[in-house]
Design an enzyme around this catalytic site. Structure first.
Site, mmCIF file in Angstrom:
data_model
loop_
_atom_site.group_PDB
_atom_site.id
_atom_site.type_symbol
_atom_site.label_atom_id
_atom_site.label_comp_id
_atom_site.label_asym_id
_atom_site.label_seq_id
_atom_site.Cartn_x
_atom_site.Cartn_y
_atom_site.Cartn_z
ATOM 1 N N GLY A 1 0.834 -1.196 0.000
ATOM 2 C CA GLY A 1 0.000 0.000 0.000
ATOM 3 C C GLY A 1 0.867 1.244 0.000
ATOM 4 O O GLY A 1 2.040 1.186 0.385
ATOM 5 N N HIS B 1 -3.925 1.017 7.617
ATOM 6 C CA HIS B 1 -2.625 1.695 7.671
ATOM 7 C C HIS B 1 -2.586 2.879 6.694
ATOM 8 O O HIS B 1 -2.190 3.979 7.065
ATOM 9 C CB HIS B 1 -1.528 0.665 7.355
ATOM 10 C CG HIS B 1 -0.140 1.209 7.274
ATOM 11 N ND1 HIS B 1 0.867 0.801 8.125
ATOM 12 C CD2 HIS B 1 0.415 2.121 6.437
ATOM 13 C CE1 HIS B 1 1.981 1.473 7.803
ATOM 14 N NE2 HIS B 1 1.735 2.276 6.790
ATOM 15 N N GLU B 2 -3.031 2.651 5.459
ATOM 16 C CA GLU B 2 -2.959 3.716 4.441
ATOM 17 C C GLU B 2 -3.926 4.856 4.754
ATOM 18 O O GLU B 2 -3.603 6.021 4.544
ATOM 19 C CB GLU B 2 -3.228 3.163 3.037
ATOM 20 C CG GLU B 2 -2.249 2.095 2.553
ATOM 21 C CD GLU B 2 -0.791 2.424 2.798
ATOM 22 O OE1 GLU B 2 -0.409 3.603 2.760
ATOM 23 O OE2 GLU B 2 -0.012 1.488 3.057
ATOM 24 N N HIS C 1 -2.551 7.307 7.158
ATOM 25 C CA HIS C 1 -1.621 8.264 6.540
ATOM 26 C C HIS C 1 -2.350 9.550 6.120
ATOM 27 O O HIS C 1 -1.765 10.628 6.155
ATOM 28 C CB HIS C 1 -0.968 7.661 5.288
ATOM 29 C CG HIS C 1 0.280 6.870 5.559
ATOM 30 N ND1 HIS C 1 1.416 7.424 6.099
ATOM 31 C CD2 HIS C 1 0.578 5.569 5.330
ATOM 32 C CE1 HIS C 1 2.358 6.493 6.199
ATOM 33 N NE2 HIS C 1 1.877 5.345 5.742
ATOM 34 N N GLN D 1 2.795 10.144 1.186
ATOM 35 C CA GLN D 1 4.118 9.508 1.175
ATOM 36 C C GLN D 1 4.932 9.863 -0.069
ATOM 37 O O GLN D 1 6.142 9.645 -0.093
ATOM 38 C CB GLN D 1 3.984 7.981 1.270
ATOM 39 C CG GLN D 1 3.478 7.514 2.618
ATOM 40 C CD GLN D 1 3.400 6.007 2.655
ATOM 41 O OE1 GLN D 1 2.436 5.426 2.175
ATOM 42 N NE2 GLN D 1 4.420 5.369 3.192
ATOM 43 N N CYS E 1 6.344 0.121 7.099
ATOM 44 C CA CYS E 1 5.831 1.235 6.296
ATOM 45 C C CYS E 1 6.948 1.679 5.362
ATOM 46 O O CYS E 1 8.117 1.733 5.771
ATOM 47 C CB CYS E 1 5.437 2.371 7.231
ATOM 48 S SG CYS E 1 4.913 3.875 6.388
ATOM 49 N N LEU E 2 6.600 2.016 4.119
ATOM 50 C CA LEU E 2 7.626 2.404 3.146
ATOM 51 C C LEU E 2 8.316 3.717 3.531
ATOM 52 O O LEU E 2 9.387 4.010 3.012
ATOM 53 C CB LEU E 2 7.018 2.511 1.743
ATOM 54 C CG LEU E 2 6.469 1.192 1.174
ATOM 55 C CD1 LEU E 2 5.879 1.418 -0.214
ATOM 56 C CD2 LEU E 2 7.544 0.111 1.131
HETATM 57 NI NI NI Z 1 2.866 3.516 5.598
#
Ligand code: NI
Length: 177
Positions: free
Chosen positions: A46, A134-135, A138, A51, A92-93
């Site tokens: 995701g 999670h997304e 953000h 981000q 998380c990226l």
């Molecule tokens: Ni994340």
């Protein structure tokens, strides 16, 4: 399509509340396609627009990471969360290499517009449900590290400090100071 640079913690864009998407046009479609490509390149499930530095309520999620089933969620909202919860390791990226246990609902119903502007409801369980929660966090400036339980906070703290040092260093280098 293009691979976009992913913002890392503690970039302030990750803490801002994203604004609703008002117009679904070719620019947004291109951004969504680039986000999917960026997510795959980074081996993620995701990615949220903040981000990649865009403060809009847009996320991409892979609903079937084994077979690739990418979906674009525009202005998503969680309509329902299961009472059943699950605690699993999460990453998380924007925090490459950092993982910690996070407790989340096992299943969710999520309503979102697609790239045609139609409202679609997704009912998912397990990993895709975790990814959606999670997304969506953000979009409100909420990060997975905010949801870590007290017993894991101390070990997490060291990891976060490393990211904070790197960010300060990169910022100084780019300002020439
Ligand atoms: Ni994340």
């Amino acid at each position: 399509m293009a691979i976009l640079p992913i913002r890392r913690y503690p970039d302030p864009v990750l803490r801002a509340t994203a604004a609703p998407v008002e117009i679904i046009n070719d620019d947004l479609r291109r951004l969504a396609a680039d986000m999917i490509e960026t997510m795959w390149e980074a081996d993620g499930v995701g990615l949220a627009a903040p981000q990649v530095g865009v403060g809009r309520r847009l996320v991409v999620v892979d609903l079937d990471p084994g077979n690739h089933d990418p979906r674009v969620l525009v202005n998503p909202v969680i309509v329902k969360r299961s009472r059943k919860k699950e605690t699993l390791d999460e990453g998380c990226l924007s925090f490459p290499g950092l993982r910690s246990k996070v407790r989340r609902a096992f299943g969710v119903s999520c309503a979102a517009q697609n790239l045609d502007g139609d409202i679609v409801e997704y009912r998912v369980e397990g990993l895709p449900a975790r990814a959606i929660q999670h997304e969506l966090d953000h979009l409100d400036g909420m990060l997975f590290v905010d949801k870590v339980g007290p017993s894991d906070r101390i070990t997490l703290r060291e990891g976060l400090e490393e990211f904070e040092k790197e960010f300060a260093f990169a910022r100084e280098a780019s300002s020439g100071g």
